[in-house]
Every structure is written in C-alpha cells, then in structure tokens.
Motif scaffolding. Structure first.
Motif, PDB file in Angstrom:
ATOM      1  N   HIS A   1       1.084  -1.427  -0.168  1.00 31.28           N
ATOM      2  CA  HIS A   1      -0.074   0.250   0.144  1.00 31.28           C
ATOM      3  C   HIS A   1       1.275   1.540   0.076  1.00 31.28           C
ATOM      4  O   HIS A   1       0.553   2.211  -0.786  1.00 31.28           O
ATOM      5  N   GLU A   2       1.894   1.410   0.287  1.00 32.54           N
ATOM      6  CA  GLU A   2       2.581   2.492   0.931  1.00 32.54           C
ATOM      7  C   GLU A   2       3.645   2.630  -0.593  1.00 32.54           C
ATOM      8  O   GLU A   2       3.521   3.855  -0.935  1.00 32.54           O
TER       9      GLU A   2
ATOM     10  N   THR B   1       0.467   3.730  -3.463  1.00 34.42           N
ATOM     11  CA  THR B   1      -0.086   5.435  -2.993  1.00 34.42           C
ATOM     12  C   THR B   1       1.409   5.837  -3.081  1.00 34.42           C
ATOM     13  O   THR B   1       0.650   7.051  -3.671  1.00 34.42           O
ATOM     14  N   ARG B   2       2.323   5.671  -3.316  1.00 34.62           N
ATOM     15  CA  ARG B   2       3.804   7.162  -2.945  1.00 34.62           C
ATOM     16  C   ARG B   2       3.154   7.565  -4.513  1.00 34.62           C
ATOM     17  O   ARG B   2       3.319   8.551  -5.312  1.00 34.62           O
TER      18      ARG B   2
ATOM     19  N   GLU C   1      -1.751   4.912  -7.604  1.00 35.15           N
ATOM     20  CA  GLU C   1      -3.506   3.861  -6.928  1.00 35.15           C
ATOM     21  C   GLU C   1      -3.636   3.155  -6.845  1.00 35.15           C
ATOM     22  O   GLU C   1      -2.956   2.209  -7.826  1.00 35.15           O
ATOM     23  N   LEU C   2      -4.064   2.382  -5.331  1.00 31.89           N
ATOM     24  CA  LEU C   2      -4.913   0.987  -5.486  1.00 31.89           C
ATOM     25  C   LEU C   2      -5.259   0.973  -6.977  1.00 31.89           C
ATOM     26  O   LEU C   2      -6.988   1.671  -7.047  1.00 31.89           O
TER      27      LEU C   2
ATOM     28  N   ASP D   1      -5.308  -4.944  -6.480  1.00 37.97           N
ATOM     29  CA  ASP D   1      -4.620  -5.039  -5.595  1.00 37.97           C
ATOM     30  C   ASP D   1      -4.908  -4.862  -4.089  1.00 37.97           C
ATOM     31  O   ASP D   1      -4.771  -5.354  -3.674  1.00 37.97           O
ATOM     32  N   HIS D   2      -6.242  -4.528  -4.237  1.00 37.07           N
ATOM     33  CA  HIS D   2      -7.432  -5.022  -2.705  1.00 37.07           C
ATOM     34  C   HIS D   2      -7.153  -6.657  -3.581  1.00 37.07           C
ATOM     35  O   HIS D   2      -7.855  -6.985  -2.534  1.00 37.07           O
TER      36      HIS D   2
ATOM     37  N   ARG E   1      -1.100   1.128 -13.731  1.00 35.12           N
ATOM     38  CA  ARG E   1       0.480   2.085 -13.936  1.00 35.12           C
ATOM     39  C   ARG E   1       2.265   1.048 -15.030  1.00 35.12           C
ATOM     40  O   ARG E   1       2.258   0.899 -14.751  1.00 35.12           O
TER      41      ARG E   1
END
Length: 158
Positions: free
Chosen positions: A26-27, A30-31, A34-35, A39-40, A149
């Motif tokens: 997540h870190e 999101t840097r 976006e998720l 990913d979820h 991405r």
C-alpha cells in the motif's frame, strides 16, 4: 566513519505477516500511483490469490521489523510465473533489500523448476528497474497488462 547497512534476513510469509505485506505494498503503490481493483484482491487475500495457485511470498526482516516483501505468482491457465508485490519500506531503500528479496525469489523459482519469470513495472521506478536488470531481466513487448500503472514488461530465463 562509514555507516554499515543493517543486516536483514529473508523469511517465509505466514498469515501473521498479512498486515505487514499489505502495509508495504500500500505504501509504495500510493506513493506513485493509486490502488487498483486487482491490488485490493491480492493484498486483501494473498492466500487465495497468491499462495493457493502455487506461488509464494518472501519477506525481509531487519531490526525485528518486516521491511520488504516480494511474491512469485503462478498462473495455472498459461503456466506463467510473475514476480510481483515487490516492496521495501522507504526508510530502508537503497540498502540491498530489494535485490536480496528478488534474488531469493529467483533462487527459489529455479529450485521449483521454473524456466522463465516475467514482471510488469513502470518506467518511473528507476531503482527497481536497475535491480531487475542487474538480476538479468530484459525488456520484452508490453502486451496486455492488468494494471494501469504497467508501462514495461521484463523477463528473465532461469
């Protein structure tokens, strides 16, 4: 006086590390991005989406904390293997942890008889791309990717 990088160890994922695995990924996601729905799914239930199909997750532990993660995903439908969910917490980057994790994943893949590992990344993630190239990954045609991405696909023959 030169500083020494903290030592780290590579350990096997276990359910008690689920929150660490999710936090690390997540870190970094999101840097920069976006998720996404995939990913979820993966981060919410790695047992079903990563481990049950035949893959594995390795973690890096330093100073008693989980500071990195990486996974090898198996797609039984086409018998492909993908390096994924590579993450090193920002405070520990640049210390060889990502390289060590990738190397351990590829070593395990070799012992499993895996012949080729692919990955999808993004051109802006220069340190990660450097690690992958150092480990023998070469760019291949992007094709269809599941993440918005994803701008580069790489592969290494083992």
């Amino acid at each position: 006086m030169p500083t020494t990088a903290p030592t780290f160890e590579i350990i096997e994922y276990a359910p008690e590390y689920h929150d660490d695995f999710r936090r690390l990924n997540h870190e970094w996601i999101t840097r920069y991005f976006e998720l996404e729905p995939a990913d979820h799914l993966t981060l919410g239930d790695p047992q079903t989406h990563l481990l049950d199909p035949g893959g594995f997750i390795l973690l890096a532990r330093a100073e008693g904390k989980i500071v990195g993660s990486g996974a090898l995903l198996h797609n039984p439908a086409d018998h492909s293997w993908k390096l994924a969910k590579m993450a090193v917490t920002s405070q520990m980057q640049g210390r060889g942890i990502g390289f060590g994790l990738c190397q351990a994943i590829l070593d395990r893949a070799r012992t499993m008889g895996v012949k080729r590992v692919e990955l999808v990344s993004n051109h802006i993630l220069l340190p990660a791309l450097h690690v992958y190239r150092k480990l023998g990954f070469r760019e291949i045609p992007l094709g269809t990717v599941m993440y918005k991405r994803g701008t580069i696909r790489m592969a290494v023959d083992l």
